[in-house]
Design a protein around this motif. Sequence first.
Motif, mmCIF file in Angstrom:
data_model
loop_
_atom_site.group_PDB
_atom_site.id
_atom_site.type_symbol
_atom_site.label_atom_id
_atom_site.label_comp_id
_atom_site.label_asym_id
_atom_site.label_seq_id
_atom_site.Cartn_x
_atom_site.Cartn_y
_atom_site.Cartn_z
ATOM 1 N N TYR A 107 13.319 -8.424 -13.734
ATOM 2 C CA TYR A 107 11.934 -8.119 -14.411
ATOM 3 C C TYR A 107 11.772 -6.594 -14.345
ATOM 4 N N ALA A 108 12.701 -5.853 -13.651
ATOM 5 C CA ALA A 108 12.184 -4.442 -13.616
ATOM 6 C C ALA A 108 12.534 -3.613 -14.915
ATOM 7 N N SER A 109 11.355 -2.835 -15.406
ATOM 8 C CA SER A 109 11.666 -2.313 -16.710
ATOM 9 C C SER A 109 11.482 -0.749 -16.688
ATOM 10 N N CYS A 110 11.586 -0.209 -15.502
ATOM 11 C CA CYS A 110 11.414 1.210 -15.498
ATOM 12 C C CYS A 110 12.957 2.077 -15.279
ATOM 13 N N ASP A 111 12.951 3.370 -15.271
ATOM 14 C CA ASP A 111 14.074 3.970 -15.311
ATOM 15 C C ASP A 111 14.664 3.903 -13.803
ATOM 16 N N TRP A 112 14.125 3.946 -12.802
ATOM 17 C CA TRP A 112 14.525 3.650 -11.607
ATOM 18 C C TRP A 112 14.189 2.313 -10.818
ATOM 19 N N VAL A 113 14.869 1.875 -9.641
ATOM 20 C CA VAL A 113 14.577 0.754 -8.871
ATOM 21 C C VAL A 113 14.486 0.963 -7.508
ATOM 22 N N LEU A 114 13.417 0.589 -6.768
ATOM 23 C CA LEU A 114 13.584 0.762 -5.288
ATOM 24 C C LEU A 114 13.192 -0.444 -4.730
ATOM 25 N N SER A 115 14.162 -1.037 -4.259
ATOM 26 C CA SER A 115 14.243 -2.416 -3.392
ATOM 27 C C SER A 115 13.765 -2.294 -1.872
ATOM 28 N N ILE A 116 12.631 -2.883 -1.608
ATOM 29 C CA ILE A 116 12.282 -2.992 -0.333
ATOM 30 C C ILE A 116 11.954 -4.234 0.286
ATOM 31 N N ASP A 117 11.963 -4.471 1.538
ATOM 32 C CA ASP A 117 11.784 -5.978 2.171
ATOM 33 C C ASP A 117 10.148 -5.610 2.397
ATOM 34 N N ALA A 118 9.478 -6.894 2.575
ATOM 35 C CA ALA A 118 8.166 -6.837 2.838
ATOM 36 C C ALA A 118 7.830 -6.586 4.348
ATOM 37 N N ASP A 119 8.610 -6.491 5.231
ATOM 38 C CA ASP A 119 8.253 -5.834 6.503
ATOM 39 C C ASP A 119 8.728 -4.093 6.414
ATOM 40 N N GLU A 120 8.851 -3.713 5.214
ATOM 41 C CA GLU A 120 9.189 -2.103 5.346
ATOM 42 C C GLU A 120 7.998 -1.220 4.793
ATOM 43 N N VAL A 121 8.029 -0.061 5.021
ATOM 44 C CA VAL A 121 6.888 0.614 4.615
ATOM 45 C C VAL A 121 7.703 2.027 4.327
ATOM 46 N N VAL A 122 7.438 2.728 2.866
ATOM 47 C CA VAL A 122 7.692 4.000 2.625
ATOM 48 C C VAL A 122 6.616 4.891 3.179
ATOM 49 N N THR A 123 6.977 5.823 4.003
ATOM 50 C CA THR A 123 6.381 7.035 4.499
ATOM 51 C C THR A 123 5.921 7.957 3.414
ATOM 52 N N PRO A 124 5.045 8.985 3.547
ATOM 53 C CA PRO A 124 4.575 9.722 2.582
ATOM 54 C C PRO A 124 5.737 10.698 2.547
ATOM 55 N N ASP B 276 0.888 -1.197 0.066
ATOM 56 C CA ASP B 276 0.117 -0.145 -0.138
ATOM 57 C C ASP B 276 0.869 1.260 0.146
ATOM 58 N N SER B 277 1.888 0.979 0.794
ATOM 59 C CA SER B 277 2.828 2.465 0.810
ATOM 60 C C SER B 277 3.654 2.798 -0.353
ATOM 61 N N VAL B 278 3.566 1.766 -1.586
ATOM 62 C CA VAL B 278 4.457 1.952 -2.837
ATOM 63 C C VAL B 278 3.507 1.758 -4.011
ATOM 64 N N LYS B 279 1.988 1.889 -3.733
ATOM 65 C CA LYS B 279 1.119 1.731 -4.848
ATOM 66 C C LYS B 279 1.005 3.041 -5.926
ATOM 67 N N TRP B 280 1.734 4.162 -5.632
ATOM 68 C CA TRP B 280 2.124 5.125 -6.328
ATOM 69 C C TRP B 280 3.088 5.013 -7.538
ATOM 70 N N THR B 281 3.930 3.968 -7.253
ATOM 71 C CA THR B 281 4.902 3.828 -8.276
ATOM 72 C C THR B 281 4.486 3.192 -9.485
ATOM 73 N N ILE C 125 11.818 10.748 -2.574
ATOM 74 C CA ILE C 125 12.202 9.993 -3.772
ATOM 75 C C ILE C 125 11.937 10.675 -5.031
ATOM 76 N N GLN C 126 10.570 10.982 -5.138
ATOM 77 C CA GLN C 126 9.980 11.676 -6.402
ATOM 78 C C GLN C 126 11.161 12.861 -6.816
#
Length: 249
Positions: A70-87, A22-27, A93-94
């Motif tokens: 599998y990543a096809s975009c210009d940039w890559v963000l690698s996160i773990d399943a127990d991590e959250v990207v805050t607003p 949910d924290s990365v659905k903006w990507t 990042i943007q």
Amino acid sequence: MKSISVIIITLNESLKIEACLDSVKWTDEIIVIDSGSTDNTVEICKKYTDKVYETDWPGFGPQKNRALSYASCDWVLSIDADEVVTPELKEEIQSALLNETFEIYDIPRLSSFCGRDLHYGGWRPDYVTRLFKNGSASFSNDLVHERLVFETKKGKLKESLTHASIDDLDSMLSKVNAYSTAGTQRIVDKGKQVGLFSALSHGFWIFFRTYFLRLGFLDGKEGFIMAVSAGENTYYRYLKAYYLQKSKP
């Protein structure tokens, strides 16, 4: 705005993966590599992305490289399943992607241990290299404690990933066992003979460094428990290496 892929590896993460996703659905793209979950991790992931791949488990480094492929975009963000990207981190990042001052970025991480955020013992700011321009880096092939390999300068972001590291003592003990086993082969591969004394001395040193030198005692009882678990991880890693060496002809 440059496009961004998120890569995540999973195994039985149904309790935490939704908050992460949910924290990365903006990507622009979310890629999940699952290594045989028996809970509903895969079903949850498919609510957020159609790029969910189920594979075997070759170790952390190789698995993250699979996700990266599998990543096809210009940039890559690698996160773990127990991590959250805050607003706040999302906005930073943007901004970094707009400016492109660096191709690699470290991100500070705020981890919780048995319900308490840790600020000492080497856990804060705990920079992790997770944001990078696609094609500029790859992961080492280490089975555990993998790292990002690159040949350019890196920048540092200020906002933090939040990391629900260990929720309770059961998960702490499971991680001590899993990580000590995964790290055993690295000791054996170095060809160094180990025994009970080296297991005890290395384990005690890690506890002493974490609790005293890195001020883990300032995190209260959770700081003490965390330092003990760090020492146990090292102790059992060397002890398992000893018995592995002993079993070889």
